[in-house]
Design a protein around this motif. Structure first.
Motif, mmCIF file in Angstrom:
data_model
loop_
_atom_site.group_PDB
_atom_site.id
_atom_site.type_symbol
_atom_site.label_atom_id
_atom_site.label_comp_id
_atom_site.label_asym_id
_atom_site.label_seq_id
_atom_site.Cartn_x
_atom_site.Cartn_y
_atom_site.Cartn_z
ATOM 1 N N SER A 82 0.946 -1.490 -0.035
ATOM 2 C CA SER A 82 -0.427 -0.099 -0.025
ATOM 3 C C SER A 82 0.828 1.516 -0.106
ATOM 4 C CB SER A 82 -0.635 0.352 1.386
ATOM 5 O OG SER A 82 -1.288 -0.964 1.060
ATOM 6 N N VAL A 83 0.174 2.032 -1.034
ATOM 7 C CA VAL A 83 1.328 3.531 -1.029
ATOM 8 C C VAL A 83 0.690 4.332 -0.513
ATOM 9 C CG1 VAL A 83 1.720 4.590 -2.642
ATOM 10 C CG2 VAL A 83 2.335 2.781 -3.491
ATOM 11 N N TRP A 84 1.144 5.366 0.653
ATOM 12 C CA TRP A 84 0.737 6.140 1.457
ATOM 13 C C TRP A 84 1.452 7.757 0.860
ATOM 14 C CZ3 TRP A 84 -3.162 6.117 4.780
ATOM 15 C CH2 TRP A 84 -3.313 4.448 5.497
ATOM 16 N N ARG A 85 0.565 8.030 0.332
ATOM 17 C CA ARG A 85 0.970 9.968 0.034
ATOM 18 C C ARG A 85 0.676 11.241 1.091
ATOM 19 N NH1 ARG A 85 -0.836 7.596 -6.182
ATOM 20 N NH2 ARG A 85 1.433 6.864 -6.207
ATOM 21 N N PHE A 86 0.768 12.119 1.036
ATOM 22 C CA PHE A 86 1.159 13.009 2.168
ATOM 23 C C PHE A 86 0.678 14.747 1.056
ATOM 24 C CE2 PHE A 86 3.585 9.798 3.680
ATOM 25 C CZ PHE A 86 2.731 9.440 4.507
ATOM 26 N N VAL A 87 -0.129 15.260 1.816
ATOM 27 C CA VAL A 87 -0.225 16.325 1.352
ATOM 28 C C VAL A 87 0.959 17.368 1.922
ATOM 29 C CG1 VAL A 87 -3.155 17.091 1.245
ATOM 30 C CG2 VAL A 87 -1.853 17.422 3.925
ATOM 31 N N ALA A 88 0.632 18.970 1.778
ATOM 32 C CA ALA A 88 2.696 19.472 1.430
ATOM 33 C C ALA A 88 2.264 19.768 2.812
ATOM 34 C CB ALA A 88 2.818 21.274 0.779
ATOM 35 N N VAL A 89 1.334 20.624 3.553
ATOM 36 C CA VAL A 89 0.768 20.927 5.021
ATOM 37 C C VAL A 89 -0.115 20.540 5.477
ATOM 38 C CG1 VAL A 89 0.517 23.091 6.470
ATOM 39 C CG2 VAL A 89 2.266 22.789 4.359
#
Length: 326
Positions: free
Chosen positions: A317-324
């Motif tokens: 599973s891949v977790w991606r993140f917002v900038a802030v």
């Protein structure tokens, strides 16, 4: 990413921090003599985040006694004591109470607080629409922090710019903004954030904004820092308001090929002067297609990856993140 720098300008004026009281009377007098003209800067009024020797309200009273309040055009509310648990109600009420002394006030920012003072998702906020009600000539309103933030539905004839920065923007705020009548608004910027930090709105809550019915003057729309950026792109692809925009900003979120494909398959964006998609998870292939489509028409496109980060669990599973976020 955390916010590491205070505002450099607000209301078209350079930011200037109103000085703390000096222990030495001679130094204090010199500091007052060297202050800029009241109408030449955006005055940042702040106290220590922890165990401040004076309250924000006392600092503001000292400010009003020191400068010519009748000429003040912009105020930046910096840190108030313990923003991680205290709302800025006292600061907002102090500004409202001084409205007769501040006839030239046109721009207010509440919460110019950096990460070392209080992380953005820990900043407690208040009922910022009190400022719109008290200042019918206000043209710019900015807010940082979404915890306990209130934005009630309003009609305001003069507001031209509204910015709300958050690691997670409550649905009540998004709906309050979307339902407001803001006929003069040119620039709307919302940092929607993530559900982990209270960002519980969905794309349907943005529908009144995307229709543009209550925003006849809008020229810049920024729906940023969202974990549902692909879904927002799909809605934007057919949104009536887009045809009237000069600038569109869908940056800082979890944007993938699905979102870019929706933009490419939707209404033309070649009338825009700029499209900002920085901080993204877009493949080079889709990025090239969008670049070819828009740059040929003279659109300024920002596809910089910046610090976009992702983690992979043991199960793939891949977790991606917002900038802030935090």
């Amino acid at each position: 990413m955390t916010i590491g720098d205070h505002l450099r300008e607000w209301g078209g004026l350079p930011a200037y921090t109103f000085p703390d009281p000096e222990k030495d009377a001679e130094n204090q007098a010199a500091a007052v003599r060297s202050l800029p003209a009241a109408d030449s800067v955006a005055w940042r009024i702040a106290v220590d985040s922890y165990e401040a020797p004076e309250s924000w309200e006392d600092a503001f009273a000292r400010f009003l006694d020191t400068v010519d309040p009748g000429a003040v055009r912009a105020i930046i509310v910096g840190s108030w004591t313990d923003a991680y648990e205290n709302r800025p109600d006292g600061a907002i009420e102090a500004i409202v109470a001084a409205r007769e002394q501040l006839p030239a006030l046109r721009a207010v920012f509440v919460g110019d607080i950096i990460g070392e003072e209080c992380e953005i998702s820990w900043i407690n906020q208040g009922e910022v629409t009190r400022l719109l009600e008290a200042f019918p000539a206000l043209e710019e309103l900015g807010v940082r922090g979404g915890e306990r933030l209130e934005f009630t539905t309003v009609r305001h004839e003069s507001l031209r710019k509204l910015t709300v920065e958050a690691g997670g923007l409550p649905v009540t705020v998004v709906r309050g903004v979307a339902a407001s009548e803001l006929p003069a608004l040119v620039d709307l910027e919302l940092w929607l954030g993530t559900s982990e930090y209270g960002g519980d709105s969905d794309v349907d809550d943005l529908a009144p904004i995307l229709s543009g019915d209550r925003l006849p003057s809008l020229k810049r729309l920024a729906l940023r820092n969202s974990e549902i950026q692909d879904v927002i792109c799909a809605a934007v692809a057919s949104a009536p308001v887009v045809a009237r925009l000069d600038e569109l900003d869908l940056s800082m979120g979890v944007l993938t090929d699905d979102g870019v494909a929706a933009l490419l398959g939707g209404q033309p964006l070649t009338h825009l002067t700029s499209l900002d998609l920085h901080h993204n998870y877009v493949s080079s292939e889709l990025g090239a297609r969008l670049t070819d489509t828009l740059t040929a028409a003279g659109v300024e496109l920002n596809l910089a990856v910046d610090d976009a980060d992702e983690d992979e669990d043991d199960d793939g599973s891949v977790w991606r993140f917002v900038a802030v976020g935090e």
